[in-house]
Design an enzyme around this catalytic site. Structure first.
Site, PDB file in Angstrom:
ATOM      1  N   PRO A  13       0.874  -1.440  -0.047  1.00  0.00           N
ATOM      2  CA  PRO A  13      -0.419  -0.031  -0.272  1.00  0.00           C
ATOM      3  C   PRO A  13       0.818   1.571   0.064  1.00  0.00           C
ATOM      4  O   PRO A  13       1.846   1.427   0.585  1.00  0.00           O
ATOM      5  CB  PRO A  13      -0.976  -0.382   1.286  1.00  0.00           C
ATOM      6  CG  PRO A  13       0.260  -1.240   2.282  1.00  0.00           C
ATOM      7  CD  PRO A  13       0.323  -1.388   1.276  1.00  0.00           C
ATOM      8  N   ASN A  14       0.255   2.490  -0.517  1.00  0.00           N
ATOM      9  CA  ASN A  14       0.873   3.497  -0.376  1.00  0.00           C
ATOM     10  C   ASN A  14       1.798   3.628  -1.397  1.00  0.00           C
ATOM     11  O   ASN A  14       2.052   4.856  -1.834  1.00  0.00           O
ATOM     12  CB  ASN A  14       0.987   4.160   0.738  1.00  0.00           C
ATOM     13  CG  ASN A  14       0.028   4.312   1.032  1.00  0.00           C
ATOM     14  OD1 ASN A  14      -1.053   4.933   1.423  1.00  0.00           O
ATOM     15  ND2 ASN A  14      -0.120   3.869   2.612  1.00  0.00           N
ATOM     16  N   ARG A  21       4.762  11.041  -2.276  1.00  0.00           N
ATOM     17  CA  ARG A  21       4.892  10.885  -1.151  1.00  0.00           C
ATOM     18  C   ARG A  21       6.085  10.873  -0.324  1.00  0.00           C
ATOM     19  O   ARG A  21       6.772   9.746  -0.121  1.00  0.00           O
ATOM     20  CB  ARG A  21       4.422   8.841  -0.667  1.00  0.00           C
ATOM     21  CG  ARG A  21       4.189   8.426   0.383  1.00  0.00           C
ATOM     22  CD  ARG A  21       3.896   7.130   0.036  1.00  0.00           C
ATOM     23  NE  ARG A  21       3.965   5.900   1.716  1.00  0.00           N
ATOM     24  CZ  ARG A  21       4.216   5.164   2.150  1.00  0.00           C
ATOM     25  NH1 ARG A  21       5.099   4.497   2.025  1.00  0.00           N
ATOM     26  NH2 ARG A  21       3.897   4.688   2.892  1.00  0.00           N
ATOM     27  N   TYR A  26      10.845   8.528   1.706  1.00  0.00           N
ATOM     28  CA  TYR A  26      11.357   7.581   0.903  1.00  0.00           C
ATOM     29  C   TYR A  26      11.556   8.311  -1.189  1.00  0.00           C
ATOM     30  O   TYR A  26      12.146   7.445  -1.939  1.00  0.00           O
ATOM     31  CB  TYR A  26       9.389   7.614   0.374  1.00  0.00           C
ATOM     32  CG  TYR A  26       9.084   6.955   1.005  1.00  0.00           C
ATOM     33  CD1 TYR A  26       9.394   5.502   1.927  1.00  0.00           C
ATOM     34  CD2 TYR A  26       7.518   7.114   1.836  1.00  0.00           C
ATOM     35  CE1 TYR A  26       8.989   4.770   3.477  1.00  0.00           C
ATOM     36  CE2 TYR A  26       7.037   6.721   3.288  1.00  0.00           C
ATOM     37  CZ  TYR A  26       7.595   5.649   3.378  1.00  0.00           C
ATOM     38  OH  TYR A  26       7.553   5.233   4.905  1.00  0.00           O
ATOM     39  N   ASN A  77       8.739  -5.716  -0.766  1.00  0.00           N
ATOM     40  CA  ASN A  77       8.168  -4.265   0.005  1.00  0.00           C
ATOM     41  C   ASN A  77       6.497  -4.211   0.225  1.00  0.00           C
ATOM     42  O   ASN A  77       5.625  -3.435  -0.576  1.00  0.00           O
ATOM     43  CB  ASN A  77       8.282  -3.178  -0.820  1.00  0.00           C
ATOM     44  CG  ASN A  77       8.532  -1.569   0.048  1.00  0.00           C
ATOM     45  OD1 ASN A  77       7.747  -1.824   1.304  1.00  0.00           O
ATOM     46  ND2 ASN A  77       8.603  -0.729  -0.478  1.00  0.00           N
ATOM     47  N   ALA A  80       3.034  -0.347   4.938  1.00  0.00           N
ATOM     48  CA  ALA A  80       2.530  -0.667   6.288  1.00  0.00           C
ATOM     49  C   ALA A  80       2.014  -1.616   6.124  1.00  0.00           C
ATOM     50  O   ALA A  80       2.567  -2.617   7.562  1.00  0.00           O
ATOM     51  CB  ALA A  80       1.671   0.230   6.639  1.00  0.00           C
ATOM     52  N   HIS A  83       4.135  -4.054   9.250  1.00  0.00           N
ATOM     53  CA  HIS A  83       3.944  -4.095  10.601  1.00  0.00           C
ATOM     54  C   HIS A  83       2.410  -4.620  11.324  1.00  0.00           C
ATOM     55  O   HIS A  83       2.442  -4.782  12.314  1.00  0.00           O
ATOM     56  CB  HIS A  83       4.288  -3.097  10.803  1.00  0.00           C
ATOM     57  CG  HIS A  83       5.179  -1.961  10.273  1.00  0.00           C
ATOM     58  ND1 HIS A  83       6.843  -2.618  10.424  1.00  0.00           N
ATOM     59  CD2 HIS A  83       5.353  -0.960   9.371  1.00  0.00           C
ATOM     60  CE1 HIS A  83       7.259  -1.908   9.035  1.00  0.00           C
ATOM     61  NE2 HIS A  83       6.413  -1.011   9.263  1.00  0.00           N
ATOM     62  N   ASP A  90       1.671 -15.947   6.576  1.00  0.00           N
ATOM     63  CA  ASP A  90       1.121 -17.008   6.819  1.00  0.00           C
ATOM     64  C   ASP A  90       0.983 -17.559   5.392  1.00  0.00           C
ATOM     65  O   ASP A  90       1.640 -18.586   4.935  1.00  0.00           O
ATOM     66  CB  ASP A  90      -0.208 -17.246   7.074  1.00  0.00           C
ATOM     67  CG  ASP A  90      -0.102 -17.094   8.743  1.00  0.00           C
ATOM     68  OD1 ASP A  90       0.536 -17.176   9.558  1.00  0.00           O
ATOM     69  OD2 ASP A  90      -1.348 -17.306   9.531  1.00  0.00           O
ATOM     70  N   GLU A 101      12.272  -9.472   3.028  1.00  0.00           N
ATOM     71  CA  GLU A 101      12.109  -8.057   2.783  1.00  0.00           C
ATOM     72  C   GLU A 101      12.522  -7.207   2.348  1.00  0.00           C
ATOM     73  O   GLU A 101      13.762  -6.961   2.594  1.00  0.00           O
ATOM     74  CB  GLU A 101      11.165  -8.253   4.099  1.00  0.00           C
ATOM     75  CG  GLU A 101      10.505  -7.159   4.987  1.00  0.00           C
ATOM     76  CD  GLU A 101      10.632  -7.454   6.292  1.00  0.00           C
ATOM     77  OE1 GLU A 101      10.296  -8.387   6.718  1.00  0.00           O
ATOM     78  OE2 GLU A 101      10.043  -6.457   6.531  1.00  0.00           O
ATOM     79  N   HIS A 103      12.507  -2.457   2.670  1.00  0.00           N
ATOM     80  CA  HIS A 103      12.159  -1.156   3.197  1.00  0.00           C
ATOM     81  C   HIS A 103      13.069  -0.307   2.738  1.00  0.00           C
ATOM     82  O   HIS A 103      14.355  -0.389   2.110  1.00  0.00           O
ATOM     83  CB  HIS A 103      11.782  -0.616   4.382  1.00  0.00           C
ATOM     84  CG  HIS A 103      11.279  -1.868   4.929  1.00  0.00           C
ATOM     85  ND1 HIS A 103      10.182  -2.179   4.947  1.00  0.00           N
ATOM     86  CD2 HIS A 103      11.617  -3.242   5.319  1.00  0.00           C
ATOM     87  CE1 HIS A 103       9.031  -3.161   5.054  1.00  0.00           C
ATOM     88  NE2 HIS A 103      10.979  -3.772   5.641  1.00  0.00           N
ATOM     89  N   ILE A 104      11.900   1.526   1.575  1.00  0.00           N
ATOM     90  CA  ILE A 104      13.326   2.153   1.097  1.00  0.00           C
ATOM     91  C   ILE A 104      13.825   2.804   2.895  1.00  0.00           C
ATOM     92  O   ILE A 104      14.622   2.741   1.940  1.00  0.00           O
ATOM     93  CB  ILE A 104      12.288   3.291   0.456  1.00  0.00           C
ATOM     94  CG1 ILE A 104      11.754   2.281  -1.164  1.00  0.00           C
ATOM     95  CG2 ILE A 104      12.771   3.890   0.357  1.00  0.00           C
ATOM     96  CD1 ILE A 104      10.889   3.264  -1.444  1.00  0.00           C
ATOM     97  N   SER A 105      12.899   3.357   3.340  1.00  0.00           N
ATOM     98  CA  SER A 105      13.532   4.070   5.007  1.00  0.00           C
ATOM     99  C   SER A 105      13.817   2.864   5.853  1.00  0.00           C
ATOM    100  O   SER A 105      13.712   1.879   5.396  1.00  0.00           O
ATOM    101  CB  SER A 105      12.034   4.486   5.076  1.00  0.00           C
ATOM    102  OG  SER A 105      11.525   3.677   5.708  1.00  0.00           O
ATOM    103  N   ARG A 110      12.886   4.329  12.398  1.00  0.00           N
ATOM    104  CA  ARG A 110      11.367   6.052  12.663  1.00  0.00           C
ATOM    105  C   ARG A 110      10.566   5.069  13.646  1.00  0.00           C
ATOM    106  O   ARG A 110      11.320   4.613  14.880  1.00  0.00           O
ATOM    107  CB  ARG A 110      10.842   5.220  11.373  1.00  0.00           C
ATOM    108  CG  ARG A 110      11.875   5.855  10.357  1.00  0.00           C
ATOM    109  CD  ARG A 110      11.169   5.134   8.428  1.00  0.00           C
ATOM    110  NE  ARG A 110       9.662   6.653   8.275  1.00  0.00           N
ATOM    111  CZ  ARG A 110       8.898   5.701   7.916  1.00  0.00           C
ATOM    112  NH1 ARG A 110       9.034   5.153   6.906  1.00  0.00           N
ATOM    113  NH2 ARG A 110       7.917   6.297   7.463  1.00  0.00           N
ATOM    114  N   ARG A 114       7.048   0.880  13.315  1.00  0.00           N
ATOM    115  CA  ARG A 114       7.966   0.524  12.433  1.00  0.00           C
ATOM    116  C   ARG A 114       9.039  -1.045  12.584  1.00  0.00           C
ATOM    117  O   ARG A 114       9.674  -1.511  11.882  1.00  0.00           O
ATOM    118  CB  ARG A 114       8.172   1.013  11.442  1.00  0.00           C
ATOM    119  CG  ARG A 114       7.480   2.126  10.731  1.00  0.00           C
ATOM    120  CD  ARG A 114       7.624   3.820  10.331  1.00  0.00           C
ATOM    121  NE  ARG A 114       6.619   4.121  10.157  1.00  0.00           N
ATOM    122  CZ  ARG A 114       5.414   4.614   9.298  1.00  0.00           C
ATOM    123  NH1 ARG A 114       5.022   3.391   8.029  1.00  0.00           N
ATOM    124  NH2 ARG A 114       5.334   5.636   9.179  1.00  0.00           N
TER     125      ARG A 114
END
Ligand code: DQA
Length: 147
Positions: A13-14, A21, A26, A77, A80, A83, A90, A101, A103-105, A110, A114
């Site tokens: 999402p997002n 954003r 990001y 990625n 949210a 988390h 599953d 997995e 993540h950009i940040s 943070r 997170r």
């Protein structure tokens, strides 16, 4: 080396709003810039990229199930949902396809919410904090794992 030469890059999402954003967090690159980055990187090792984004948790679950038959590995990625989502954890456990997995940040630098990844224990590893280069680092890790 795995039979399929396709790597599924999944975005949650997002992430469709990358570029507009929170650019301070990001960066200025768009999701289609990231897609090109991934395709260019993977092609050097003979891999193709199937690049997808969804704001829906259920669609991401369905795509993870598909990965079992269409992909050698997944760079993910989950945004949210990382988390919050036991369903994604599953789904990753339910397939034999390796998942990285990403993540950009740097999620650990943070907000506290997170710091926990519900999916991390189901993945082969986690890359976090290198901007959009986290995608190519995840591909590097995945390709190294597959070879
Ligand atoms: C993110 C980090 C998540 O905490 C956040 O919810 C995102 C993006 C990242 O790429 O840094 O949507 O996964």
């Amino acid at each position: 080396m795995a039979q399929s030469n396709t790597i599924l890059v999944l975005n949650g999402p997002n992430l469709n709003l990358l570029g507009q954003r929170e650019p301070g967090v990001y960066g200025a690159g768009t999701l289609s810039d990231v897609e090109k980055l991934c395709r260019d990187y993977a092609s050097k090792s003979g891999f193709e990229i199937d690049f997808r984004q969804s704001n829906s948790e259920g669609e991401l679950v369905t795509w993870l199930h598909e990965a079992e038959t269409v992909a050698a590995g997944v760079a993910f990625n989950a945004g949210a949902y990382t988390h919050t989502s036991i369903a994604l954890h599953d789904a990753i456990k339910a397939i034999s396809t390796p998942v990285v997995e990403l993540h950009i940040s740097n999620v650990h630098a943070r907000e506290e919410f997170r710091h926990t990844s519900i999916m991390a224990s189901a993945c082969i590893g986690q890359i976090s904090g290198f901007g959009t280069a986290s995608y190519t680092l995840a591909l590097q890790a995945l390709i190294g794992h597959l070879k």
